[in-house]
Design a protein around this motif. Structure first.
Motif, PDB file in Angstrom:
ATOM      1  N   LEU A 220       0.848  -1.192   0.000  1.00  0.00           N
ATOM      2  CA  LEU A 220       0.000   0.000   0.000  1.00  0.00           C
ATOM      3  C   LEU A 220       0.888   1.248   0.000  1.00  0.00           C
ATOM      4  O   LEU A 220       1.787   1.367   0.817  1.00  0.00           O
ATOM      5  CB  LEU A 220      -0.879  -0.011   1.255  1.00  0.00           C
ATOM      6  N   LEU A 221       0.645   2.143  -0.926  1.00  0.00           N
ATOM      7  CA  LEU A 221       1.399   3.390  -1.067  1.00  0.00           C
ATOM      8  C   LEU A 221       2.860   3.165  -1.460  1.00  0.00           C
ATOM      9  O   LEU A 221       3.648   4.099  -1.455  1.00  0.00           O
ATOM     10  CB  LEU A 221       1.351   4.243   0.212  1.00  0.00           C
ATOM     11  N   LEU A 222       3.225   1.902  -1.806  1.00  0.00           N
ATOM     12  CA  LEU A 222       4.610   1.656  -2.195  1.00  0.00           C
ATOM     13  C   LEU A 222       4.969   2.435  -3.462  1.00  0.00           C
ATOM     14  O   LEU A 222       6.085   2.917  -3.618  1.00  0.00           O
ATOM     15  CB  LEU A 222       4.845   0.156  -2.418  1.00  0.00           C
ATOM     16  N   GLU A 223       3.977   2.578  -4.383  1.00  0.00           N
ATOM     17  CA  GLU A 223       4.276   3.295  -5.621  1.00  0.00           C
ATOM     18  C   GLU A 223       4.693   4.733  -5.327  1.00  0.00           C
ATOM     19  O   GLU A 223       5.575   5.283  -5.964  1.00  0.00           O
ATOM     20  CB  GLU A 223       3.083   3.279  -6.578  1.00  0.00           C
ATOM     21  N   LEU A 224       4.056   5.307  -4.301  1.00  0.00           N
ATOM     22  CA  LEU A 224       4.368   6.695  -3.980  1.00  0.00           C
ATOM     23  C   LEU A 224       5.764   6.806  -3.385  1.00  0.00           C
ATOM     24  O   LEU A 224       6.522   7.716  -3.717  1.00  0.00           O
ATOM     25  CB  LEU A 224       3.319   7.258  -3.024  1.00  0.00           C
ATOM     26  N   ASP A 225       6.115   5.842  -2.520  1.00  0.00           N
ATOM     27  CA  ASP A 225       7.463   5.836  -1.969  1.00  0.00           C
ATOM     28  C   ASP A 225       8.491   5.624  -3.072  1.00  0.00           C
ATOM     29  O   ASP A 225       9.567   6.223  -3.052  1.00  0.00           O
ATOM     30  CB  ASP A 225       7.603   4.744  -0.902  1.00  0.00           C
ATOM     31  N   ALA A 226       8.153   4.756  -4.032  1.00  0.00           N
ATOM     32  CA  ALA A 226       9.088   4.493  -5.125  1.00  0.00           C
ATOM     33  C   ALA A 226       9.304   5.760  -5.954  1.00  0.00           C
ATOM     34  O   ALA A 226      10.430   6.108  -6.301  1.00  0.00           O
ATOM     35  CB  ALA A 226       8.570   3.357  -6.003  1.00  0.00           C
ATOM     36  N   ILE A 227       8.198   6.460  -6.259  1.00  0.00           N
ATOM     37  CA  ILE A 227       8.316   7.708  -7.019  1.00  0.00           C
ATOM     38  C   ILE A 227       9.154   8.702  -6.229  1.00  0.00           C
ATOM     39  O   ILE A 227      10.036   9.376  -6.762  1.00  0.00           O
ATOM     40  CB  ILE A 227       6.919   8.291  -7.324  1.00  0.00           C
ATOM     41  N   LEU A 228       8.914   8.750  -4.933  1.00  0.00           N
ATOM     42  CA  LEU A 228       9.672   9.651  -4.057  1.00  0.00           C
ATOM     43  C   LEU A 228      11.150   9.289  -4.084  1.00  0.00           C
ATOM     44  O   LEU A 228      12.013  10.172  -4.210  1.00  0.00           O
ATOM     45  CB  LEU A 228       9.111   9.542  -2.640  1.00  0.00           C
ATOM     46  N   ALA A 229      11.458   7.984  -4.008  1.00  0.00           N
ATOM     47  CA  ALA A 229      12.859   7.550  -4.021  1.00  0.00           C
ATOM     48  C   ALA A 229      13.532   7.973  -5.325  1.00  0.00           C
ATOM     49  O   ALA A 229      14.660   8.467  -5.318  1.00  0.00           O
ATOM     50  CB  ALA A 229      12.939   6.032  -3.854  1.00  0.00           C
ATOM     51  N   VAL A 230      12.803   7.797  -6.441  1.00  0.00           N
ATOM     52  CA  VAL A 230      13.374   8.156  -7.739  1.00  0.00           C
ATOM     53  C   VAL A 230      13.643   9.661  -7.798  1.00  0.00           C
ATOM     54  O   VAL A 230      14.709  10.099  -8.243  1.00  0.00           O
ATOM     55  CB  VAL A 230      12.427   7.722  -8.875  1.00  0.00           C
ATOM     56  N   THR A 231      12.673  10.459  -7.317  1.00  0.00           N
ATOM     57  CA  THR A 231      12.855  11.918  -7.345  1.00  0.00           C
ATOM     58  C   THR A 231      13.991  12.336  -6.424  1.00  0.00           C
ATOM     59  O   THR A 231      14.782  13.204  -6.771  1.00  0.00           O
ATOM     60  CB  THR A 231      11.583  12.653  -6.882  1.00  0.00           C
ATOM     61  N   LEU A 232      14.039  11.729  -5.234  1.00  0.00           N
ATOM     62  CA  LEU A 232      15.113  12.059  -4.298  1.00  0.00           C
ATOM     63  C   LEU A 232      16.468  11.754  -4.916  1.00  0.00           C
ATOM     64  O   LEU A 232      17.444  12.449  -4.664  1.00  0.00           O
ATOM     65  CB  LEU A 232      14.966  11.257  -3.002  1.00  0.00           C
ATOM     66  N   GLY A 233      16.514  10.700  -5.736  1.00  0.00           N
ATOM     67  CA  GLY A 233      17.766  10.285  -6.355  1.00  0.00           C
ATOM     68  C   GLY A 233      18.202  11.180  -7.494  1.00  0.00           C
ATOM     69  O   GLY A 233      19.205  10.917  -8.133  1.00  0.00           O
ATOM     70  N   GLY A 234      17.423  12.197  -7.782  1.00  0.00           N
ATOM     71  CA  GLY A 234      17.849  13.178  -8.776  1.00  0.00           C
ATOM     72  C   GLY A 234      17.300  12.956 -10.167  1.00  0.00           C
ATOM     73  O   GLY A 234      17.621  13.692 -11.086  1.00  0.00           O
TER      74      GLY A 234
END
Lengths: 346, 320
Positions: A266-280
């Motif tokens: 649940l909400l993993l997609e949002l964390d994944a998108i966040l991780a990608v954005t955080l990674g630059g």
């Protein structure tokens, strides 16, 4: 965040330092370093590692182990975002994959279907999900968020339908190895992430695939006119993303020894998108960084760990996370940088 | 605003077909009260979908509405039960806060050229997180005004509706007026059609975009007020995933997700279709409720594909 650093670099630092500060991984690494520094000061024994029964134990191992499914999801998401897409069905695929595997293995001490077949079926279901998303985006030309929204809604429903909304508990021991086993003294999940990372990094670096994906992200029409098979490329990234999500789903359900169609991923997609954005990696597509996404996932997990260990109520986690997203977005915004430098000049 | 797509009409036909077939299979489904219950149970969703319509028509998306709804219930419950504020002041404050929250996100989206998706995603985390900061438990509301709003039954066509349903319908009327008969509405459609052109035409793009998100935030807060009438409690877990229901309702209501085409009234037909699916499954009794999600997914798929095929057909005709 970066503007003053860059300005300072321009003023008095050596060119090598300036290049370092401008490196795309500098900001994510700096963020991770700041978090680790906070942990070093605030949490006693944070960096302490010990070996018990030949396995490595410690907070760092724990963080990396827990971040493994997120790292997998973020790796898949990176390629999708690189083509200017987005996949919000990751959580549903995680739920579906875990459910399929758990149901085929069954609740007995012996597996109903050989483990390898159950896992293959779960991965097969994930690949189908990816193919579905990819076809909707490339052949029908639906907006990626809409195309994957369909599976996000229906996929979890399907997983819940399969299990009747119940949690399927697995008692078959070998299944637990993927999420909870150890390999060479380290959690096996890390080996899996390392393998996936190596395969995809090789494909991106040693073949032209990475270049093609960037070309699609920068300008899909120009890429197609230049002779790239944009449709197959787009289908490939969605299938790859779903495969990563499916593997993450297997890992999660193996770790918790059950499949929970209601809450897994649940909400993993949002964390994944966040991780990608955080990674630059920019959400506008084009350039991407696989290492950055892995670091992004580590930042999120370290942040969560830090918040919990500091005794801050877990409820604050979401607020902190959202503030981080806002800051990262602003630091990526050209308009914000312009405004900031104008304010400094005045 | 001539639309080349007939999907809004398809939704209405689909709605009547579903009700007709349902009525034939399950006697009692077509009673007045069952139909009115669709409106009563989904009043908050209708208000959310109205706000979402404007955002989607302007070419954006708002993922924060479900969380803002939960935050509104939480703030209301806390102010009423713990701070003992008068209910009128609570409702007014919550509505203003919702509009400010949405407007703030709109300003970030417009002035810093950030993606609506990621900004409203952060807004979603923020609002949910703020809920838990107030309390991690559910707070029961026993304010007399809220109780009255929850229990009042207004006679209507031989059945009854709740005050919330009436408020939602009034909101719909206001939104239809705003969307189709004012300069603001024309601005929203123009921006959704092509933001560059809208800017060159001298339309107030910045103001309109910020107002669209402020309106969506206001609607989410109003939906929160209606939801707290309905549930008589504030809770951080209220209405999880409702933003997707609202988006689904808007799409099924015939609004194009790329922006610029559709009718505000489509929100009503979309919400009623979702409600009817749930009612049919409840009447059937043998189908598990998970089917709701699968059917909604399938409907979304059909509508998106139809919209897409018609858009492609229109483009081909324009090229010929």
């Amino acid at each position: 965040m970066a503007a003053p650093a860059q300005a300072a670099a321009r003023d008095d630092a050596t060119p090598a330092l300036a290049a370092l500060l401008r490196h795309s991984l500098f900001r994510p690494l700096a963020a991770l370093a700041v978090l680790l520094l906070i942990d070093l000061v605030a949490i006693p024994g944070f960096f302490h590692l010990s070996i018990k029964d030949g396995h490595l134990y410690g907070s760092l191992v724990d963080i990396v182990n827990r971040a493994a499914p997120l790292m997998l999801a973020a790796l898949g998401m990176t390629l999708v975002i690189a083509t200017r897409g987005i996949d919000i069905s990751v959580g549903a695929v995680v739920a579906l994959s875990g459910t399929v595997a758990a149901m085929l293995i069954g609740g007995g001490p012996q597996a109903e279907l050989p483990l390898i077949w159950a896992m293959a079926a779960a991965m097969g279901a994930s690949l189908l999900c990816g193919l579905w998303n990819g076809v909707l985006v490339s052949a029908l030309g639906l907006q990626p968020i809409v195309a994957t929204l369909i599976l996000m809604v229906a996929g979890r429903g399907l997983a819940q339908l399969l299990t009747d909304g119940q949690i399927v508990t697995v008692y078959y021991e070998p299944f637990f190895f993927l999420g909870g086993g150890y390999f060479a003294g380290l959690p096996f999940s890390l080996t899996v992430v390392a393998l996936v990372f190596a395969v995809i990094a090789l494909m991106m670096r040693k073949t032209a695939l990475g270049l093609f994906i960037q070309a699609v992200g920068i300008n899909p029409v120009a890429a197609r006119l230049a002779g790239l098979k944009t449709a197959s490329l787009i289908i490939f990234v969605y299938v790859f993303c779903a495969a990563c999500a499916g593997l993450a789903g297997l890992m999660i359900s193996s770790n918790i020894k059950s499949a929970d169609a209601n809450n897994a991923g649940l909400l993993l997609e949002l964390d994944a998108i966040l991780a990608v954005t955080l990674g630059g990696t920019s959400l506008a597509g084009g350039k991407f960084s696989l290492v950055g996404s892995v670091i992004g996932a580590l930042i999120i997990q370290t942040l969560t760990y830090t918040i919990y260990s500091l005794g801050v109520p877990p409820e604050v986690n979401m607020v902190v996370k959202s503030v981080v997203v806002f800051l990262v977005c602003l630091s990526q915004s050209a308009e914000f940088k312009k405004m900031f430098s104008r304010a400094r000049a005045a | 605003m001539k639309s080349p797509y007939f999907t809004p009409l398809v939704t209405v036909v689909l709605l009547f077909a579903m009700l007709g077939i349902g009525g034939a299979v399950y006697p009692g489904l077509l009673s007045v009260q069952v139909i009115l219950n669709l409106l009563i149970d989904n009043a908050f969703l209708l208000v959310l979908a109205i706000g979402m319509s404007f955002v989607i028509l302007s070419g954006g998306i708002d993922l924060s509405v479900g969380s803002v709804l939960a935050l509104a219930t939480m703030i209301s419950a806390w102010l009423l039960q713990v701070a003992h504020w008068p209910p009128q002041a609570v409702i007014a404050l919550v509505l203003v806060l919702g509009a400010l929250f949405g407007g703030g996100m709109g300003a970030m989206i417009h002035y810093f050229k950030l993606q609506p998706f990621i900004v409203t995603l952060a807004g979603m985390f923020l609002a949910r997180g703020l809920c838990y900061l107030i309390s991690i438990n559910s707070i029961t509301i026993d304010d007399p005004l809220y109780l009255a709003m929850s229990q009042t039954q207004l006679g209507f066509l031989g059945g009854f509706v709740s005050p919330s349903a009436l408020i939602a319908l009034l909101m719909l009327a206001l939104a239809i007026f705003l969307g189709h008969f004012t300069a603001f509405g024309r601005g929203v459609y123009a921006i959704g059609g092509n933001e560059q052109s809208a800017l060159m035409m001298g339309l107030p793009v910045a103001r309109t975009k910020v107002l669209v998100y402020a309106f969506s935030g206001f609607c989410a807060a109003l939906a929160g007020v209606l939801f707290s009438f309905y549930m008589l409690s504030g809770y951080g877990l209220h209405a999880q995933g409702t933003e997707l229901d609202a988006i689904a309702a808007v799409v099924i209501g015939g609004t194009l997700l790329s922006g610029g085409y559709g009718y505000v009234a489509g929100a009503l037909s979309g919400v009623l279709v979702l409600g009817t699916i749930q009612t049919l499954i409840a009447f059937d009794g043998t189908l598990s409720s998970w089917w709701t999600k699968i059917v909604i997914g399938a409907l979304l798929f059909v509508f998106c594909v139809v919209q897409r095929l018609m858009a492609m057909g229109a483009a081909r005709r324009a090229a010929a």
